[in-house]
Scaffold this motif. Structure first.
Motif, PDB file in Angstrom:
ATOM      1  N   GLN A  28     -10.879  -0.323  12.419  1.00 36.50           N
ATOM      2  CA  GLN A  28     -11.133  -1.623  11.798  1.00 36.50           C
ATOM      3  C   GLN A  28     -10.968  -1.518  10.288  1.00 36.50           C
ATOM      4  OE1 GLN A  28     -13.773  -4.257  13.328  1.00 36.50           O
ATOM      5  NE2 GLN A  28     -13.595  -5.599  11.589  1.00 36.50           N
ATOM      6  N   ILE A  29     -10.245  -2.477   9.701  1.00 35.66           N
ATOM      7  CA  ILE A  29      -9.978  -2.478   8.268  1.00 35.66           C
ATOM      8  C   ILE A  29     -10.480  -3.775   7.660  1.00 35.66           C
ATOM      9  CG2 ILE A  29      -8.182  -2.453   6.495  1.00 35.66           C
ATOM     10  CD1 ILE A  29      -6.465  -0.814   8.425  1.00 35.66           C
ATOM     11  N   ARG A  30     -11.128  -3.650   6.500  1.00 31.62           N
ATOM     12  CA  ARG A  30     -11.560  -4.805   5.708  1.00 31.62           C
ATOM     13  C   ARG A  30     -10.909  -4.701   4.340  1.00 31.62           C
ATOM     14  NH1 ARG A  30     -16.793  -6.887   7.685  1.00 31.62           N
ATOM     15  NH2 ARG A  30     -16.575  -6.581   9.916  1.00 31.62           N
ATOM     16  N   GLU A  91      -7.388  -3.722  -8.220  1.00 29.17           N
ATOM     17  CA  GLU A  91      -6.586  -4.758  -7.559  1.00 29.17           C
ATOM     18  C   GLU A  91      -7.190  -5.120  -6.203  1.00 29.17           C
ATOM     19  OE1 GLU A  91      -3.505  -6.318  -8.611  1.00 29.17           O
ATOM     20  OE2 GLU A  91      -4.380  -5.607 -10.479  1.00 29.17           O
ATOM     21  N   GLU A  92      -7.574  -4.079  -5.420  1.00 26.33           N
ATOM     22  CA  GLU A  92      -8.059  -4.322  -4.059  1.00 26.33           C
ATOM     23  C   GLU A  92      -8.945  -3.169  -3.606  1.00 26.33           C
ATOM     24  OE1 GLU A  92      -5.941  -6.156  -0.239  1.00 26.33           O
ATOM     25  OE2 GLU A  92      -5.270  -4.106  -0.612  1.00 26.33           O
ATOM     26  N   LEU A  93      -9.945  -3.508  -2.790  1.00 26.19           N
ATOM     27  CA  LEU A  93     -10.779  -2.529  -2.095  1.00 26.19           C
ATOM     28  C   LEU A  93     -10.463  -2.648  -0.617  1.00 26.19           C
ATOM     29  CD1 LEU A  93     -13.244  -0.575  -1.700  1.00 26.19           C
ATOM     30  CD2 LEU A  93     -14.659  -2.646  -1.603  1.00 26.19           C
ATOM     31  N   LEU A 104     -12.482   4.750   2.141  1.00 22.60           N
ATOM     32  CA  LEU A 104     -12.524   3.767   1.067  1.00 22.60           C
ATOM     33  C   LEU A 104     -11.257   3.919   0.259  1.00 22.60           C
ATOM     34  CD1 LEU A 104     -16.085   4.698  -0.242  1.00 22.60           C
ATOM     35  CD2 LEU A 104     -15.532   2.999   1.493  1.00 22.60           C
ATOM     36  N   GLU A 105     -10.637   2.812  -0.136  1.00 24.89           N
ATOM     37  CA  GLU A 105      -9.444   2.860  -0.983  1.00 24.89           C
ATOM     38  C   GLU A 105      -9.589   1.804  -2.063  1.00 24.89           C
ATOM     39  OE1 GLU A 105      -6.076   2.201   1.549  1.00 24.89           O
ATOM     40  OE2 GLU A 105      -6.292   4.124   2.550  1.00 24.89           O
ATOM     41  N   VAL A 106      -9.341   2.187  -3.295  1.00 24.67           N
ATOM     42  CA  VAL A 106      -9.338   1.257  -4.420  1.00 24.67           C
ATOM     43  C   VAL A 106      -7.978   1.361  -5.086  1.00 24.67           C
ATOM     44  CG1 VAL A 106     -10.369   0.631  -6.626  1.00 24.67           C
ATOM     45  CG2 VAL A 106     -11.835   1.415  -4.754  1.00 24.67           C
ATOM     46  N   SER A 107      -7.250   0.254  -5.078  1.00 23.10           N
ATOM     47  CA  SER A 107      -5.924   0.199  -5.700  1.00 23.10           C
ATOM     48  C   SER A 107      -6.053  -0.379  -7.103  1.00 23.10           C
ATOM     49  CB  SER A 107      -4.993  -0.688  -4.878  1.00 23.10           C
ATOM     50  OG  SER A 107      -4.822  -0.147  -3.598  1.00 23.10           O
ATOM     51  N   ASP A 108      -5.243   0.159  -8.020  1.00 28.10           N
ATOM     52  CA  ASP A 108      -5.200  -0.351  -9.385  1.00 28.10           C
ATOM     53  C   ASP A 108      -3.793  -0.155  -9.933  1.00 28.10           C
ATOM     54  OD1 ASP A 108      -4.924   2.208 -10.918  1.00 28.10           O
ATOM     55  OD2 ASP A 108      -6.925   2.603 -10.126  1.00 28.10           O
ATOM     56  N   LEU A 109      -3.552  -0.682 -11.120  1.00 26.23           N
ATOM     57  CA  LEU A 109      -2.227  -0.570 -11.739  1.00 26.23           C
ATOM     58  C   LEU A 109      -2.176   0.492 -12.829  1.00 26.23           C
ATOM     59  CD1 LEU A 109      -1.291  -4.355 -11.922  1.00 26.23           C
ATOM     60  CD2 LEU A 109      -0.613  -2.654 -10.209  1.00 26.23           C
ATOM     61  N   GLY A 110      -3.231   1.289 -12.954  1.00 25.14           N
ATOM     62  CA  GLY A 110      -3.307   2.308 -13.991  1.00 25.14           C
ATOM     63  C   GLY A 110      -2.385   3.484 -13.754  1.00 25.14           C
ATOM     64  N   ALA A 111      -2.038   4.163 -14.855  1.00 29.02           N
ATOM     65  CA  ALA A 111      -1.133   5.304 -14.794  1.00 29.02           C
ATOM     66  C   ALA A 111      -1.878   6.634 -14.657  1.00 29.02           C
ATOM     67  CB  ALA A 111      -0.255   5.337 -16.040  1.00 29.02           C
TER      68      ALA A 111
END
Length: 161
Positions: A28-30, A91-93, A104-111
């Motif tokens: 299951q993904i949220r 950007e998204e959890l 757990l995954e946290v996406s961002d636009l950082g380098a």
């Protein structure tokens, strides 16, 4: 970052053979969109807490289950806070629950790439986030976006017994 996994990052391995060790349906993904929002850390914690309720982690039946849920909320806070402080915001959890692991995954636009501060200095303020993540999680890592912009920081915690 750990490199001792018997399978690649993102592959949680085979599911256990026995009946459901977790109330969550397998895989299951949220998802929670956080781009441009205020109060991202609090929103992410509330979102994770709701998922833990839905998946049967909360309310906890014993101290070990309560500690597992609190660890998830702390790691969510640390990863989202790092994205806010060091990567122009999250950007998204994403949360993925299986019978044995919560990812757990946290996406961002950082380098940049997160790393525990070395040497770790417990008495100094700040710089403890990735040290905490490393201590609480089975494994964690960073996956760069294929288009070159940003990354996903992921962490995996054991499901409560």
């Amino acid at each position: 970052m750990s490199t001792t996994r018997p399978y690649p990052p993102g592959d949680l391995g085979p599911e256990p053979g026995g009946a459901g060790a977790s109330a969550a349906p397998a895989g299951q993904i949220r998802r929670l969109r956080l781009a441009g929002t205020r109060g991202a850390v609090a929103r992410a914690r509330d979102f994770a807490r709701e998922a833990l309720h839905d998946w049967g982690w909360l309310p906890a039946g014993n101290a070990d289950q309560r500690a597992a849920a609190e660890d998830v909320l702390l790691v969510v806070s640390e990863l989202v806070t790092n994205a806010c402080l060091h990567a122009e915001g999250p950007e998204e959890l994403r949360l993925r629950c299986t019978a044995k692991v919560l990812r757990l995954e946290v996406s961002d636009l950082g380098a940049g790439s997160p790393a525990p501060r070395s040497p770790h200095r417990p008495g100094r303020p700040g710089g403890h986030g990735m040290f905490i993540v490393q201590r609480l999680c089975l494994d964690w890592g960073v996956v760069r976006n294929t288009d070159g912009a940003g990354k996903t920081v992921w962490a995996e915690l054991a499901a409560p017994s």
